[in-house]
Design a protein around this motif. Structure first.
Motif, PDB file in Angstrom:
ATOM      1  N   SER A   1       0.674  -1.118  -0.045  1.00 26.61           N
ATOM      2  CA  SER A   1       0.042  -0.077   0.161  1.00 26.61           C
ATOM      3  C   SER A   1       1.256   1.545   0.267  1.00 26.61           C
ATOM      4  O   SER A   1       0.791   2.119  -0.736  1.00 26.61           O
TER       5      SER A   1
ATOM      6  N   LEU B   1       2.657   1.566  -3.774  1.00 23.11           N
ATOM      7  CA  LEU B   1       1.382   2.341  -5.078  1.00 23.11           C
ATOM      8  C   LEU B   1       0.747   3.605  -4.684  1.00 23.11           C
ATOM      9  O   LEU B   1      -0.227   3.407  -5.000  1.00 23.11           O
ATOM     10  N   ARG B   2       1.550   4.087  -2.866  1.00 25.67           N
ATOM     11  CA  ARG B   2       0.917   4.871  -3.149  1.00 25.67           C
ATOM     12  C   ARG B   2      -0.046   6.178  -4.146  1.00 25.67           C
ATOM     13  O   ARG B   2       1.196   6.350  -5.294  1.00 25.67           O
ATOM     14  N   ASN B   3      -0.526   7.368  -4.567  1.00 30.05           N
ATOM     15  CA  ASN B   3      -0.575   8.315  -5.819  1.00 30.05           C
ATOM     16  C   ASN B   3       1.035   9.805  -4.661  1.00 30.05           C
ATOM     17  O   ASN B   3       0.524  10.190  -4.324  1.00 30.05           O
ATOM     18  N   ARG B   4       1.442   9.834  -5.783  1.00 33.08           N
ATOM     19  CA  ARG B   4       2.431  10.823  -5.338  1.00 33.08           C
ATOM     20  C   ARG B   4       2.809  11.910  -6.785  1.00 33.08           C
ATOM     21  O   ARG B   4       1.810  11.196  -7.945  1.00 33.08           O
ATOM     22  N   LYS B   5       2.406  12.408  -5.804  1.00 30.25           N
ATOM     23  CA  LYS B   5       2.574  14.194  -6.992  1.00 30.25           C
ATOM     24  C   LYS B   5       4.052  14.513  -7.109  1.00 30.25           C
ATOM     25  O   LYS B   5       4.112  15.131  -5.835  1.00 30.25           O
TER      26      LYS B   5
END
Length: 65
Positions: free
Chosen positions: A22, A25-29
């Motif tokens: 988890s 696979l986090r959403n990175r900006k």
């Protein structure tokens, strides 16, 4: 009781693997927004029609006769 302790090892490994996946696979900006905006400005500048006046050819000796 010993069997339960051996069962905790794969359960703990599964929990650690779930937590790691988890996190991985986090959403990175990462700031791509600014780069994409710069590319859009570049693309707009390349699509513009620039009118460059064509200079008149220099008169030659044969033109004056």
């Amino acid at each position: 009781m010993g069997a339960l302790l051996w069962l905790l090892i794969p359960v703990g490994a599964g929990l650690v693997a779930a937590a790691w996946s988890s996190w991985a696979l986090r959403n990175r900006k990462t700031g791509d927004v600014a780069e994409l905006a710069g590319y859009a400005r570049f693309r707009d500048a390349m699509e513009k029609q620039h009118s460059v006046p064509v200079p008149d050819p220099a008169p030659t000796a044969s033109d004056s006769a």
